[in-house]
Design a protein around this motif. Structure first.
Motif, PDB file in Angstrom:
ATOM      1  N   ASN A   1     -20.902  52.187  54.027  1.00 23.54           N
ATOM      2  CA  ASN A   1     -21.291  53.175  55.230  1.00 23.54           C
ATOM      3  C   ASN A   1     -20.392  54.003  55.363  1.00 23.54           C
ATOM      4  O   ASN A   1     -19.441  53.538  56.267  1.00 23.54           O
ATOM      5  CB  ASN A   1     -22.074  52.346  56.428  1.00 23.54           C
ATOM      6  CG  ASN A   1     -23.419  51.559  55.906  1.00 23.54           C
ATOM      7  OD1 ASN A   1     -24.166  51.847  55.127  1.00 23.54           O
ATOM      8  ND2 ASN A   1     -23.365  50.314  56.570  1.00 23.54           N
ATOM      9  N   VAL A   2     -20.680  55.278  55.429  1.00 30.76           N
ATOM     10  CA  VAL A   2     -19.546  56.217  55.802  1.00 30.76           C
ATOM     11  C   VAL A   2     -19.880  57.076  56.856  1.00 30.76           C
ATOM     12  O   VAL A   2     -20.963  57.395  57.335  1.00 30.76           O
ATOM     13  CB  VAL A   2     -19.478  57.354  54.553  1.00 30.76           C
ATOM     14  CG1 VAL A   2     -18.398  58.477  54.898  1.00 30.76           C
ATOM     15  CG2 VAL A   2     -19.225  56.558  53.476  1.00 30.76           C
ATOM     16  N   TYR A   3     -18.812  57.222  57.951  1.00 31.64           N
ATOM     17  CA  TYR A   3     -19.017  57.956  59.187  1.00 31.64           C
ATOM     18  C   TYR A   3     -17.974  58.870  59.323  1.00 31.64           C
ATOM     19  O   TYR A   3     -16.508  58.571  58.957  1.00 31.64           O
ATOM     20  CB  TYR A   3     -18.743  56.990  60.313  1.00 31.64           C
ATOM     21  CG  TYR A   3     -19.877  55.792  60.402  1.00 31.64           C
ATOM     22  CD1 TYR A   3     -21.215  56.047  61.057  1.00 31.64           C
ATOM     23  CD2 TYR A   3     -19.791  54.508  59.808  1.00 31.64           C
ATOM     24  CE1 TYR A   3     -22.105  55.072  60.972  1.00 31.64           C
ATOM     25  CE2 TYR A   3     -20.663  53.639  59.623  1.00 31.64           C
ATOM     26  CZ  TYR A   3     -21.849  53.814  60.532  1.00 31.64           C
ATOM     27  OH  TYR A   3     -22.895  53.070  60.449  1.00 31.64           O
ATOM     28  N   VAL A   4     -18.206  60.270  59.326  1.00 29.36           N
ATOM     29  CA  VAL A   4     -16.773  61.264  59.548  1.00 29.36           C
ATOM     30  C   VAL A   4     -16.595  61.279  60.874  1.00 29.36           C
ATOM     31  O   VAL A   4     -17.211  61.460  61.995  1.00 29.36           O
ATOM     32  CB  VAL A   4     -17.332  62.395  58.826  1.00 29.36           C
ATOM     33  CG1 VAL A   4     -16.507  63.841  58.879  1.00 29.36           C
ATOM     34  CG2 VAL A   4     -17.942  62.122  57.502  1.00 29.36           C
ATOM     35  N   ILE A   5     -15.159  61.210  61.042  1.00 30.05           N
ATOM     36  CA  ILE A   5     -14.468  61.245  62.248  1.00 30.05           C
ATOM     37  C   ILE A   5     -13.371  62.425  62.232  1.00 30.05           C
ATOM     38  O   ILE A   5     -12.624  62.350  61.413  1.00 30.05           O
ATOM     39  CB  ILE A   5     -13.901  60.113  62.911  1.00 30.05           C
ATOM     40  CG1 ILE A   5     -14.909  58.834  62.946  1.00 30.05           C
ATOM     41  CG2 ILE A   5     -13.155  60.135  63.977  1.00 30.05           C
ATOM     42  CD1 ILE A   5     -14.475  57.499  63.199  1.00 30.05           C
ATOM     43  N   LYS A   6     -13.672  63.449  63.142  1.00 30.00           N
ATOM     44  CA  LYS A   6     -12.800  64.664  62.864  1.00 30.00           C
ATOM     45  C   LYS A   6     -11.396  64.267  63.019  1.00 30.00           C
ATOM     46  O   LYS A   6     -10.570  64.819  62.138  1.00 30.00           O
ATOM     47  CB  LYS A   6     -13.259  65.555  63.851  1.00 30.00           C
ATOM     48  CG  LYS A   6     -12.510  67.022  63.893  1.00 30.00           C
ATOM     49  CD  LYS A   6     -12.936  67.797  65.035  1.00 30.00           C
ATOM     50  CE  LYS A   6     -12.777  67.285  66.218  1.00 30.00           C
ATOM     51  NZ  LYS A   6     -13.165  68.344  67.360  1.00 30.00           N
ATOM     52  N   GLU A   7     -10.976  63.490  63.792  1.00 34.00           N
ATOM     53  CA  GLU A   7      -9.391  63.040  63.937  1.00 34.00           C
ATOM     54  C   GLU A   7      -9.005  62.374  62.893  1.00 34.00           C
ATOM     55  O   GLU A   7      -7.707  62.532  62.969  1.00 34.00           O
ATOM     56  CB  GLU A   7      -9.387  62.339  65.441  1.00 34.00           C
ATOM     57  CG  GLU A   7      -9.738  63.136  66.649  1.00 34.00           C
ATOM     58  CD  GLU A   7     -11.259  63.382  67.085  1.00 34.00           C
ATOM     59  OE1 GLU A   7     -11.764  63.939  67.907  1.00 34.00           O
ATOM     60  OE2 GLU A   7     -12.076  62.773  66.232  1.00 34.00           O
ATOM     61  N   LEU A   8      -9.654  62.026  61.970  1.00 27.99           N
ATOM     62  CA  LEU A   8      -9.058  61.400  60.852  1.00 27.99           C
ATOM     63  C   LEU A   8      -8.555  62.180  59.886  1.00 27.99           C
ATOM     64  O   LEU A   8      -7.470  61.746  59.095  1.00 27.99           O
ATOM     65  CB  LEU A   8      -9.862  60.360  60.276  1.00 27.99           C
ATOM     66  CG  LEU A   8      -9.994  58.728  61.277  1.00 27.99           C
ATOM     67  CD1 LEU A   8     -10.885  58.020  60.515  1.00 27.99           C
ATOM     68  CD2 LEU A   8      -8.654  58.368  61.477  1.00 27.99           C
ATOM     69  N   ASN A   9      -8.911  63.481  59.761  1.00 28.56           N
ATOM     70  CA  ASN A   9      -8.585  64.527  58.977  1.00 28.56           C
ATOM     71  C   ASN A   9      -8.456  63.901  57.361  1.00 28.56           C
ATOM     72  O   ASN A   9      -9.495  63.861  56.882  1.00 28.56           O
ATOM     73  CB  ASN A   9      -7.207  64.946  59.249  1.00 28.56           C
ATOM     74  CG  ASN A   9      -7.012  66.469  58.751  1.00 28.56           C
ATOM     75  OD1 ASN A   9      -7.853  66.935  58.426  1.00 28.56           O
ATOM     76  ND2 ASN A   9      -5.677  66.875  58.409  1.00 28.56           N
TER      77      ASN A   9
END
Length: 95
Positions: A45-53
């Motif tokens: 399950n993939v969650y995109v988190i802006k801060e991880l770049n």
């Protein structure tokens, strides 16, 4: 097999060896862009988190934040840097 897929499989294997089942991937937008196919193939399950770049955290969500062994953080930046270094070396060799 792509370097990214190999890296992801290694991380998943390490987490499993520690007795946990990784089910989620928290990924930065650049990581998601470069590794979308690989992440889909692994069934996470993939969650995109802006801060991880360019980074990703592969984890067992049940133990995330409680046990360090339940997750791993990885980055595509070293792979990109290594690729650029080899391209420079090839360029020098062609001179």
């Amino acid at each position: 097999m792509s370097e990214t897929l190999e890296l992801l499989r290694t991380v998943i294997k390490e987490i499993r060896e520690d007795g946990f089942e990784p089910k989620v991937a928290f990924v930065g937008p650049k990581f998601a862009e470069k590794a979308a196919k690989e992440l889909e193939a692994l069934g996470l399950n993939v969650y995109v988190i802006k801060e991880l770049n360019c980074d990703a955290i592969i984890a067992n969500p049940r133990f995330l934040g409680h046990l360090r062994k339940a997750s791993r953080r990885i980055s595509l930046e070293p792979l990109r840097e290594e690729r650029e270094m080899w391209e420079e070396i090839r360029g020098i060799g062609e001179l």
